[in-house]
Write an enzyme that holds these catalytic residues in place. Sequence first.
Site, short mmCIF file in Angstrom:
data_model
loop_
_atom_site.label_atom_id
_atom_site.label_comp_id
_atom_site.label_asym_id
_atom_site.label_seq_id
_atom_site.Cartn_x
_atom_site.Cartn_y
_atom_site.Cartn_z
N ASP A 49 0.84 -1.20 0.00
CA ASP A 49 0.00 0.00 0.00
C ASP A 49 0.87 1.25 0.00
OD1 ASP A 49 -2.84 1.25 0.64
OD2 ASP A 49 -1.37 2.27 1.91
N TYR A 54 3.31 9.81 -0.55
CA TYR A 54 4.40 9.20 0.22
C TYR A 54 5.75 9.40 -0.47
CZ TYR A 54 0.50 6.59 2.43
OH TYR A 54 -0.67 6.23 3.04
N LYS A 79 -2.79 5.96 -4.34
CA LYS A 79 -3.92 6.87 -4.06
C LYS A 79 -3.69 8.22 -4.72
CE LYS A 79 -3.67 4.72 0.51
NZ LYS A 79 -2.27 4.61 0.89
N HIS A 112 -7.67 9.57 -1.85
CA HIS A 112 -6.97 9.52 -0.56
C HIS A 112 -7.78 10.13 0.60
CE1 HIS A 112 -2.57 9.24 1.03
NE2 HIS A 112 -3.42 9.08 2.02
P1 NDP Z 1 1.12 1.48 11.81
O1 NDP Z 1 -0.03 1.49 12.72
O2 NDP Z 1 1.26 0.40 10.80
O3 NDP Z 1 2.43 1.53 12.71
C1 NDP Z 1 3.70 1.69 12.18
C2 NDP Z 1 4.66 1.96 13.35
O4 NDP Z 1 4.70 0.81 14.20
C3 NDP Z 1 6.06 2.24 12.90
O5 NDP Z 1 6.60 3.18 13.80
C4 NDP Z 1 6.76 0.89 13.06
O6 NDP Z 1 8.13 1.11 13.32
C5 NDP Z 1 6.03 0.31 14.25
N1 NDP Z 1 5.90 -1.17 14.20
C6 NDP Z 1 5.69 -1.93 13.11
N2 NDP Z 1 5.59 -3.24 13.43
C7 NDP Z 1 5.73 -3.30 14.78
C8 NDP Z 1 5.73 -4.36 15.69
N3 NDP Z 1 5.56 -5.62 15.30
N4 NDP Z 1 5.90 -4.07 17.01
C9 NDP Z 1 6.09 -2.80 17.42
N5 NDP Z 1 6.10 -1.73 16.59
C10 NDP Z 1 5.93 -1.98 15.27
O7 NDP Z 1 1.19 2.94 11.13
P2 NDP Z 1 1.01 3.63 9.74
O8 NDP Z 1 0.47 4.97 10.06
O9 NDP Z 1 2.23 3.53 8.94
O10 NDP Z 1 -0.18 2.82 8.99
C11 NDP Z 1 0.04 1.70 8.17
C12 NDP Z 1 -0.13 2.03 6.71
O11 NDP Z 1 -1.44 2.53 6.45
C13 NDP Z 1 0.76 3.18 6.21
O12 NDP Z 1 2.10 2.82 6.09
C14 NDP Z 1 0.06 3.54 4.93
O13 NDP Z 1 0.38 2.60 3.92
C15 NDP Z 1 -1.40 3.45 5.37
N6 NDP Z 1 -1.94 4.75 5.80
C16 NDP Z 1 -2.96 5.31 5.05
C17 NDP Z 1 -3.49 6.51 5.39
C18 NDP Z 1 -4.58 7.08 4.58
O14 NDP Z 1 -4.93 8.25 4.78
N7 NDP Z 1 -5.16 6.34 3.68
C19 NDP Z 1 -3.01 7.28 6.55
C20 NDP Z 1 -1.98 6.60 7.31
C21 NDP Z 1 -1.50 5.38 6.93
P3 NDP Z 1 9.31 0.55 12.35
O15 NDP Z 1 8.98 0.95 10.95
O16 NDP Z 1 10.53 1.20 12.88
O17 NDP Z 1 9.30 -0.95 12.55
#
Ligand code: NDP
Length: 275
Positions: A49, A54, A79, A112
């Site tokens: 995704d 991004y 998006k 988006h």
């Molecule tokens: P998430 O809820 O997926 O959390 C990501 C965070 O959690 C990062 O800091 C990551 O750190 C950490 N993390 C990942 N795996 C673990 C684990 N197993 N244990 C502990 N910490 C963990 O956040 P996002 O906001 O990135 O949401 C996911 C996806 O949704 C986005 O990447 C994007 O693709 C989408 N999105 C869409 C939006 C929209 O408006 N349509 C808005 C926001 C997000 P690290 O990377 O250091 O592991």
Amino acid sequence: MVTSIQDSTTLRNGVRMPWLGLGVWKTQDGEEVEHAVRAAIEAGYRSIDTAAIYGNEAGVGRGIKVSGVNREDLFITTKVWNDDQGYESTLQAFETSRQKLGVEYLDLYLVHWPGTSKYIETYRALEKLYKDGLVKAIGVSNFLVHHLEELIANCEIKPMVNQVEYHPLLNQQELYNYCKQEGIQLEAWSPLMQGNLDLPLLTELATKYQKSPAQIVLRWDIQQGVVTIPKSIRAERIQENGNIFDFELSNDDMKRLNTLNEDKRFGPHPDKFVF
Ligand code: NDP
């Protein structure tokens, strides 16, 4: 029961969409995103995704190319960003994204954010792209029930997916029920609450099921029929987040997780994020 990382849900038009995908928001273009995409595909993920905003579509494209997995076995979402809303500008934005990704077609293209005034004409461009075969499925993101009602009253092809902020502290029951009733697949963004996983019930269930708090939340999504796209840049966490297909939360534990809701958002409220 969903038992494999490559299991998928079937969208209204028959297209299969994996229950689990990799999110790449805040993952840097270049090495970082290529590495994350490759690690995910090696771990068995088949869905990625991204979004124009991004700034990492080119890196995602390279990551999928070097993965060695056939294009038709992957599910790629991007998006259209707010500045590009409008009919012609969306068609152009799609073409730019498609070229950056280096693909012939997209699996899913989303509006988006709704904003206020242009999402219907923006969505008409998505309908055209769908009819032209350039995208296998179309949908929206951050749409509330009132946005969906207005869109459905004015569109030809009902959106197949709505991607929204969704996690134990924001379980969006009204929207969940509406999407279910309308046959719109709900997809969870920020499923891991952006890493804020330190909740006593998650810790308790992690111990009980011998899983991590992240795995408990992601399994909860899938057992509710919600597609989920956790983000990580670390190979070991990408694997951990994909390792959720060998256990099942009990009905009681699902219900307990549903009591955590506080209507808490980590991202903007769709009615307040106007442009
Ligand atoms: P998430 O809820 O997926 O959390 C990501 C965070 O959690 C990062 O800091 C990551 O750190 C950490 N993390 C990942 N795996 C673990 C684990 N197993 N244990 C502990 N910490 C963990 O956040 P996002 O906001 O990135 O949401 C996911 C996806 O949704 C986005 O990447 C994007 O693709 C989408 N999105 C869409 C939006 C929209 O408006 N349509 C808005 C926001 C997000 P690290 O990377 O250091 O592991």
